[in-house]
Write a protein that holds these residues in place. Structure first.
Motif, PDB file in Angstrom:
ATOM      1  N   ASP A  21     -26.824 -41.845  -7.712  1.00 48.70           N
ATOM      2  CA  ASP A  21     -25.433 -40.875  -6.971  1.00 48.70           C
ATOM      3  C   ASP A  21     -23.821 -41.167  -7.442  1.00 48.70           C
ATOM      4  O   ASP A  21     -23.594 -40.771  -7.092  1.00 48.70           O
ATOM      5  CB  ASP A  21     -26.044 -41.578  -5.687  1.00 48.70           C
ATOM      6  CG  ASP A  21     -26.905 -41.266  -5.213  1.00 48.70           C
ATOM      7  OD1 ASP A  21     -27.222 -39.948  -5.174  1.00 48.70           O
ATOM      8  OD2 ASP A  21     -27.169 -41.350  -3.291  1.00 48.70           O
ATOM      9  N   THR A  25     -25.077 -34.261 -12.690  1.00 45.45           N
ATOM     10  CA  THR A  25     -24.276 -33.481 -11.618  1.00 45.45           C
ATOM     11  C   THR A  25     -23.156 -33.304 -13.064  1.00 45.45           C
ATOM     12  O   THR A  25     -22.577 -32.499 -13.746  1.00 45.45           O
ATOM     13  CB  THR A  25     -23.541 -33.571 -10.667  1.00 45.45           C
ATOM     14  OG1 THR A  25     -23.950 -34.626  -9.364  1.00 45.45           O
ATOM     15  CG2 THR A  25     -22.270 -32.443 -10.156  1.00 45.45           C
ATOM     16  N   ASP A  65     -12.385 -35.406  -7.626  1.00 42.71           N
ATOM     17  CA  ASP A  65     -11.471 -34.697  -6.247  1.00 42.71           C
ATOM     18  C   ASP A  65     -11.598 -34.393  -4.806  1.00 42.71           C
ATOM     19  O   ASP A  65     -11.251 -34.367  -4.752  1.00 42.71           O
ATOM     20  CB  ASP A  65     -12.525 -33.098  -6.848  1.00 42.71           C
ATOM     21  CG  ASP A  65     -14.267 -33.583  -6.375  1.00 42.71           C
ATOM     22  OD1 ASP A  65     -14.816 -32.880  -5.478  1.00 42.71           O
ATOM     23  OD2 ASP A  65     -14.900 -34.120  -7.229  1.00 42.71           O
ATOM     24  N   ALA A  89     -17.284 -33.994 -11.695  1.00 45.17           N
ATOM     25  CA  ALA A  89     -18.395 -33.415 -12.408  1.00 45.17           C
ATOM     26  C   ALA A  89     -19.190 -32.504 -11.294  1.00 45.17           C
ATOM     27  O   ALA A  89     -19.854 -31.476 -11.479  1.00 45.17           O
ATOM     28  CB  ALA A  89     -19.596 -34.155 -12.503  1.00 45.17           C
TER      29      ALA A  89
END
Ligand code: GDP
Ligand code: MG
Length: 598
Positions: free
Chosen positions: A16, A21, A136, A165
């Protein structure tokens, strides 16, 4: 392509943290996949992988990249699974690379599999680029994560690349770092051919498709190749690269990653880790192999309908073609009939196989509780391996027993050290050490019996640490312990599929709890059903399922036929995954009851 322009790398991370991604973004930024065609997680192509958000099979993909100075490069990205069950897949992929992106989630920091995967990569001498992901997010703390990787691994903050990502921020800088820092492949096209098989796949038309990393020399269509482990020879019918679809090429040369097909009908002829060479210019030395995958967890799989036995066998054979780690052998149970004892790398692997059998092959199965492999020393001096608790010989025949232990590394915030140490204690763990990774993060090292981890260790670890603890383990070895066999009698008859091997000190507790759980799980029958738990011929617990009084259909007042039919259909639905044991009907959940005991 000039070999100095090739870069072979993989992405490693804790689950995770954003590996898949990031792979998607790299595909998008290099134009391998059109933005419009971009479905999420291109590399995770199996439905199940997408649903569960995990990567099972390692995939390879070729990317074309033009650097800022105009130079063109060819990047081969090999995606790796992050789950502890699939360590062997990670190891295969690593051997095909010169570098690795070590992805760390900036909201989570370093976790147990971050460490485990990094160590694997270092064993293969890979150049590591630390990547701090998810910058982000408002909760991201890149500064702290940078400090952590410096303190834990010794990477300087300047070495790391900050990315998202999700938004693509930092991906350009990452691509630039890949060509600058990861060394090109070393081999030479003029040397005798050496290619490493790092994965394989079965195709009903082409036969086995071997995923290869070329280390030296080259292979062309029509070449005669030799598998060094078996000495078997084949003629190459097809060569290709993953772009990301399989795209045919005329030859594969030193440094490249691609696939080959050669009308190979038997997967055993393309062993993962084996070296392929050409008959024309054979090499004398195979490349170093991999750690081979060995099943650690076994369970019995039985068809609900006996007629499905051959279908189950066919399905297992098919799955095995693409999964060298899956093993199975026929097994007979007095309770469940004819089935198979199947071997898996771990619990997740087991669940995935079960789910695939049911979904892709439409089978209804009863699975018995997972078990580890015990080594039994008999009083007559012999030793044997026991993979099924009901195969454990009687008390008088056993000299002593050994069970597998693992090295477990648990990473957690220091606030949770107390409850987690308590959990390890309950699970018969041996405390080894405790280390502060940073002022508030702790690495706990325990030696634990594998059987205790199988039961519900992971769930408890998560709940007692509010989700903050992560762990990873590797096999340590066998140790003598005090184990006994616990049998269950239903209606006075032993049910072999419900037998368990448990620690002597826990046997009473287990017996009582198991009997109680079974009482909850087994539906009432038209007669009374006693449940007894037995250790060494001694009944240690007893429960009774009371007889069912009312006829279910009575509720329908006899009149409404459609309602009656609906109810019968509903009952039939509910009957799925039930097994008739003598006169008692037992649902699937009962066979897993032993996993649900506190
Ligand atoms: P993997 O298990 O390492 O392959 O992780 P995934 O790529 O499946 O990502 C796990 C979750 O994190 C998914 O829900 C992603 O959408 C999310 N994720 C990954 N990278 C980022 C990122 O940079 N920013 C944000 N906000 N979410 C991300
Ligand atoms: Mg993934």
């Amino acid at each position: 392509m000039d070999q100095s322009r090739i870069r072979n790398f993989c992405i490693i991370a804790h689950i995770d943290h954003g590996k898949s991604t990031l792979a998607d973004r790299l595909l998008e930024y290099t134009g391998a996949v059109d933005k419009r065609e971009m479905t999420e997680q291109v590399l995770d192509s199996m439905d199940l992988e997408r649903e569960r958000g995990i990567t099972i099979k390692a995939r390879a993909v070729r990317l074309n990249y033009q650097a800022a100075d105009g130079e063109k490069y060819l990047l081969n990205l090999i995606d790796t699974p992050g789950h502890v069950d699939f360590t062997y897949e990670v190891s295969r992929s690593l051997a095909a690379c010169e570098g690795a992106l070590l992805v760390v989630d900036a909201t989570q920091g370093v976790e147990a599999q971050t460490i485990a995967n990094l160590y694997l990569a270092l064993e293969h001498d890979l150049e590591i680029i630390p990547v701090i992901n998810k910058v982000d997010l408002p909760s991201a703390d890149p500064e702290r994560t940078l400090k952590q990787i410096e303190e834990v691994f010794g990477y300087k903050p300047e070495e790391a690349i900050l990315v998202s990502a999700k938004t693509g921020q930092g991906v350009d800088a990452l691509l630039a770092a890949i060509v600058q820092r990861i060394p090109p492949p070393k081999g030479s096209t003029s040397e005798p051919t050496q290619a490493l098989i790092f994965d394989s796949q079965y195709d009903s038309y082409k036969g086995v498709i071997a995923y290869v990393r070329m280390f030296n020399g080259q292979i062309r269509i029509g070449d005669k190749i030799r598998m060094m482990a078996t000495g078997k020879e084949f003629e190459v019918t097809e060569l290709g690269v993953f772009a990301p679809e399989m795209t045919p090429v005329e030859k594969l040369a030193s440094g490249e990653v691609g696939f080959l097909a050669a009308s190979i009908k038997n997967v055993k002829d393309t062993q993962v880790g084996d070296t392929v060479t050409t008959v024309d210019r054979p090499t004398a030395t195979p490349l170093p192999g991999y750690r081979s995958a060995k099943p650690m967890v076994y369970c019995g799989l039985y068809p609900v309908e006996n007629v499905d036995y051959t279908n189950l066998r066919d399905a297992l054979e098919r799955l095995q073609l693409n999964d060298a780690a899956l093993t199975f052998e026929p097994e007979t149970s007095t309770a469940l009939g004819f089935g198979f004892r199947c071997g898996f790398l771990g619990l997740l692997h087991m669940e995935i196989i079960q789910e695939r059998l049911e979904r892709e092959y439409n089978l209804e199965l009863i699975a018995t509780a997972p078990s580890v492999v015990y080594i039994v020393h008999l009083t007559n001096g012999e030793t044997k391996e026991v993979r099924n608790p009901s195969d454990l010989p009687g008390f008088g025949f056993i000299e002593h027993l050994e069970e597998p232990f693992v090295n477990a590394n648990i990473i957690l915030p220091h606030d949770f050290v107390g409850p987690i140490m308590e959990l390890c204690q309950e699970k018969r763990g041996l405390y080894k050490s405790m280390e502060y990774l940073t002022t508030d993060r702790v690495l706990l090292h325990y030696e634990l019996p594998l059987a205790e981890i199988l039961v519900d260790f992971y769930d408890k670890l998560k709940s007692r640490s509010k989700g903050y603890a992560s762990f990873d383990y590797d096999f340590l070895g066998y140790r003598e312990t005090d184990l006994v066999r616990l049998d269950i009698l239903l209606n006075g008859k032993p049910v072999d599929a419900l037998s368990a091997i448990v620690h002597k000190d826990k046997a009473y507790h287990y017996g009582r709890q198991l009997a109680r759980k079974l009482k909850e799980l087994i539906p009432q029958q038209l007669f009374e059903v006693p449940i007894q738990a037995v250790v060494n011929n001694k009944v240690i617990a007893r429960e009774t399922i009371r007889a069912l009084r009312k006829d279910v259909l009575a509720k329908c007042y006899g009149g409404d036929v459609t309602r009656k039919r609906k109810l019968l259909e509903k009952q039939k639905e509910g009957k799925k995954r039930m097994k008739q044991l003598g006169t008692v009907e037992v649902p699937q959940e009962a066979f897993f009851a032993v996993l649900k005991i506190d």
